[in-house]
Motif scaffolding. Structure first.
Motif, PDB file in Angstrom:
ATOM      1  N   ILE A 185     -75.593   3.024  24.061  1.00  0.00           N
ATOM      2  CA  ILE A 185     -75.879   4.161  24.952  1.00  0.00           C
ATOM      3  C   ILE A 185     -77.326   4.620  24.790  1.00  0.00           C
ATOM      4  CG2 ILE A 185     -75.334   6.583  25.418  1.00  0.00           C
ATOM      5  CD1 ILE A 185     -72.436   5.947  24.672  1.00  0.00           C
ATOM      6  N   GLY A 186     -77.778   4.669  23.535  1.00  0.00           N
ATOM      7  CA  GLY A 186     -79.155   5.067  23.283  1.00  0.00           C
ATOM      8  C   GLY A 186     -80.155   4.131  23.951  1.00  0.00           C
ATOM      9  N   ASN A 187     -79.862   2.835  23.922  1.00  0.00           N
ATOM     10  CA  ASN A 187     -80.741   1.867  24.579  1.00  0.00           C
ATOM     11  C   ASN A 187     -80.818   2.102  26.080  1.00  0.00           C
ATOM     12  OD1 ASN A 187     -81.806  -1.053  23.267  1.00  0.00           O
ATOM     13  ND2 ASN A 187     -80.522   0.211  21.929  1.00  0.00           N
ATOM     14  N   VAL A 188     -79.661   2.349  26.687  1.00  0.00           N
ATOM     15  CA  VAL A 188     -79.643   2.577  28.133  1.00  0.00           C
ATOM     16  C   VAL A 188     -80.396   3.859  28.479  1.00  0.00           C
ATOM     17  CG1 VAL A 188     -78.182   3.014  30.137  1.00  0.00           C
ATOM     18  CG2 VAL A 188     -77.498   1.297  28.451  1.00  0.00           C
ATOM     19  N   VAL A 189     -80.117   4.934  27.731  1.00  0.00           N
ATOM     20  CA  VAL A 189     -80.784   6.216  28.002  1.00  0.00           C
ATOM     21  C   VAL A 189     -82.297   6.097  27.821  1.00  0.00           C
ATOM     22  CG1 VAL A 189     -81.050   8.590  27.201  1.00  0.00           C
ATOM     23  CG2 VAL A 189     -78.760   7.604  27.427  1.00  0.00           C
ATOM     24  N   ASN A 190     -82.725   5.457  26.738  1.00  0.00           N
ATOM     25  CA  ASN A 190     -84.156   5.311  26.490  1.00  0.00           C
ATOM     26  C   ASN A 190     -84.818   4.412  27.529  1.00  0.00           C
ATOM     27  OD1 ASN A 190     -84.150   6.978  24.257  1.00  0.00           O
ATOM     28  ND2 ASN A 190     -83.880   5.323  22.789  1.00  0.00           N
ATOM     29  N   ALA A 191     -84.059   3.421  28.014  1.00  0.00           N
ATOM     30  CA  ALA A 191     -84.596   2.555  29.068  1.00  0.00           C
ATOM     31  C   ALA A 191     -84.814   3.352  30.344  1.00  0.00           C
ATOM     32  CB  ALA A 191     -83.653   1.386  29.324  1.00  0.00           C
ATOM     33  N   LEU A 192     -83.826   4.155  30.715  1.00  0.00           N
ATOM     34  CA  LEU A 192     -83.933   4.942  31.940  1.00  0.00           C
ATOM     35  C   LEU A 192     -85.001   6.020  31.829  1.00  0.00           C
ATOM     36  CD1 LEU A 192     -80.137   5.299  32.849  1.00  0.00           C
ATOM     37  CD2 LEU A 192     -81.816   3.713  33.811  1.00  0.00           C
ATOM     38  N   ARG A 193     -85.224   6.504  30.616  1.00  0.00           N
ATOM     39  CA  ARG A 193     -86.256   7.529  30.394  1.00  0.00           C
ATOM     40  C   ARG A 193     -87.637   6.918  30.143  1.00  0.00           C
ATOM     41  NH1 ARG A 193     -84.468  11.302  25.668  1.00  0.00           N
ATOM     42  NH2 ARG A 193     -86.413  12.348  26.305  1.00  0.00           N
ATOM     43  N   ARG A 194     -87.703   5.573  30.160  1.00  0.00           N
ATOM     44  CA  ARG A 194     -88.959   4.837  29.946  1.00  0.00           C
ATOM     45  C   ARG A 194     -89.565   5.099  28.565  1.00  0.00           C
ATOM     46  NH1 ARG A 194     -86.950   5.917  35.150  1.00  0.00           N
ATOM     47  NH2 ARG A 194     -88.244   4.968  36.782  1.00  0.00           N
ATOM     48  N   LYS A 195     -88.738   5.426  27.578  1.00  0.00           N
ATOM     49  CA  LYS A 195     -89.261   5.714  26.249  1.00  0.00           C
ATOM     50  C   LYS A 195     -89.901   4.477  25.615  1.00  0.00           C
ATOM     51  CE  LYS A 195     -88.613   8.995  24.034  1.00  0.00           C
ATOM     52  NZ  LYS A 195     -89.479  10.163  23.761  1.00  0.00           N
ATOM     53  N   PHE A 196     -89.471   3.295  26.024  1.00  0.00           N
ATOM     54  CA  PHE A 196     -89.997   2.064  25.442  1.00  0.00           C
ATOM     55  C   PHE A 196     -91.484   1.883  25.739  1.00  0.00           C
ATOM     56  CE2 PHE A 196     -88.382   1.084  29.657  1.00  0.00           C
ATOM     57  CZ  PHE A 196     -89.386   0.316  30.220  1.00  0.00           C
ATOM     58  N   LEU A 197     -91.987   2.574  26.757  1.00  0.00           N
ATOM     59  CA  LEU A 197     -93.402   2.454  27.100  1.00  0.00           C
ATOM     60  C   LEU A 197     -94.298   2.996  25.988  1.00  0.00           C
ATOM     61  CD1 LEU A 197     -93.345   3.442  30.883  1.00  0.00           C
ATOM     62  CD2 LEU A 197     -93.626   1.150  29.910  1.00  0.00           C
ATOM     63  N   GLU A 198     -93.744   3.893  25.148  1.00  0.00           N
ATOM     64  CA  GLU A 198     -94.505   4.422  24.025  1.00  0.00           C
ATOM     65  C   GLU A 198     -94.825   3.325  23.015  1.00  0.00           C
ATOM     66  OE1 GLU A 198     -92.133   7.506  22.382  1.00  0.00           O
ATOM     67  OE2 GLU A 198     -92.485   8.920  24.019  1.00  0.00           O
ATOM     68  N   GLU A 199     -94.024   2.268  23.005  1.00  0.00           N
ATOM     69  CA  GLU A 199     -94.210   1.181  22.048  1.00  0.00           C
ATOM     70  C   GLU A 199     -95.224   0.144  22.540  1.00  0.00           C
ATOM     71  OE1 GLU A 199     -89.507   1.297  20.621  1.00  0.00           O
ATOM     72  OE2 GLU A 199     -90.241  -0.279  21.967  1.00  0.00           O
ATOM     73  N   LEU A 200     -95.669   0.274  23.785  1.00  0.00           N
ATOM     74  CA  LEU A 200     -96.556  -0.712  24.392  1.00  0.00           C
ATOM     75  C   LEU A 200     -97.957  -0.146  24.573  1.00  0.00           C
ATOM     76  CD1 LEU A 200     -94.147  -1.990  27.205  1.00  0.00           C
ATOM     77  CD2 LEU A 200     -94.447  -2.931  24.902  1.00  0.00           C
TER      78      LEU A 200
END
Length: 281
Positions: free
Chosen positions: A172-187
């Motif tokens: 669930i955390g992965n899906v939520v973070n994906a939708l919130r674009r949180k992964f962009l902080e890692e790039l």
């Protein structure tokens, strides 16, 4: 005092090693290897959904067997061993020194990095065993065996339930973070052009959501096994993916999730190019 000095020397040496260009290259190579594995898992799942699986399993074991049967298979497999070892060391370095993201020094983020380091370490060991002739064990078989062993111990049923809940929460955390674009902080998005950034964002949203859904579903089956006290209800990645074909959408649900995993594999290549792999100094 001598102990404190020695500890400081070790920490400084560790930081220098984690910040070395060669270490960063090893990490990026590992991200490429992860992308290859997910591309193959997704492709195998697509074939199963289209009725052309040929008895292959859509999990890491199936991916390794596919690599082994291809040109230069042994060389690629050894490269995967080295790459996943690099991923494990990278995550352990993050757990020691912090992640290069906002609040990356927090204990929760360091603990998450440590858990991922253990995961990649186990994956590296599994690939090494396969390369040395140990064969690849079905993820479904492993899940059932480990669940049965755990539930045979006092309190093991609740441990399995906790692990299942952990997988569900992580998914669930992965899906939520994906939708919130949180992964962009890692790039390192500053190095991307506008169109490239948009494409990478889309790949991340789709791919990371598909991975979250897949592993969250694994947690649901583990929890079901614990609640029913039936280890046979546990499933690995292959069995979980096949269950999507039993939904009202039929095989197309499996194909959709499988294509999402292929997308995640492509996104992993983007990570290899733009992921922030330095540790907090």
């Amino acid at each position: 005092m001598a102990v404190g000095v020695a500890r400081g020397d070790v920490e400084r040496a560790g930081r220098r090693a984690a910040g070395h260009r060669a270490f960063h290259g090893l990490t990026r190579g590992g991200l490429v290897g992860k992308g290859v594995v997910y591309l193959l898992i997704g492709w195998l799942a697509v074939r199963i959904g289209m009725g052309d699986g040929g008895g292959e399993e859509a999990d890491k074991g199936g991916a390794l067997q596919t690599v082994a049967g291809g040109p230069g298979g042994t060389v690629v497999l050894w490269a995967l061993v080295v790459g996943f070892a690099g991923l494990a060391l990278w995550r352990f370095a993050e757990s020691a020194y912090g992640q290069p993201v906002p609040e990356g020094h927090k204990a929760t983020k360091r603990l998450a990095s440590f858990a991922r380091g253990v995961f990649y370490g186990v994956s590296c060991a599994a690939i090494l065993v396969f390369v040395l002739g140990g064969g690849a064990t079905s993820s479904d078989q492993q899940s059932k065996e480990y669940t049965a062993r755990a539930m045979a111990e006092p309190g093991g049923r609740w441990l399995v339930l906790a692990v299942g809940a952990g997988f569900v929460g992580w998914g669930i955390g992965n899906v939520v973070n994906a939708l919130r674009r949180k992964f962009l902080e890692e790039l390192d998005t500053a190095r991307m052009g506008r169109r490239v950034r948009g494409a990478v964002k889309t790949l991340g949203i789709v791919g990371r959501s598909a991975r979250g859904i897949s592993f969250g579903a694994i947690g649901v089956f583990l929890a079901h096994a614990a609640l029913t006290f039936d280890a046979g209800k546990a499933k690995g990645l292959d069995g979980t993916l096949r269950e999507f074909a039993g939904t009202p959408a039929g095989p197309w649900a499996l194909v959709a999730v499988a294509l999402g995993l292929v997308t995640y594999g492509v996104y992993a290549f983007c990570e290899a190019r733009w992921r922030r792999v330095e540790t907090v100094r």
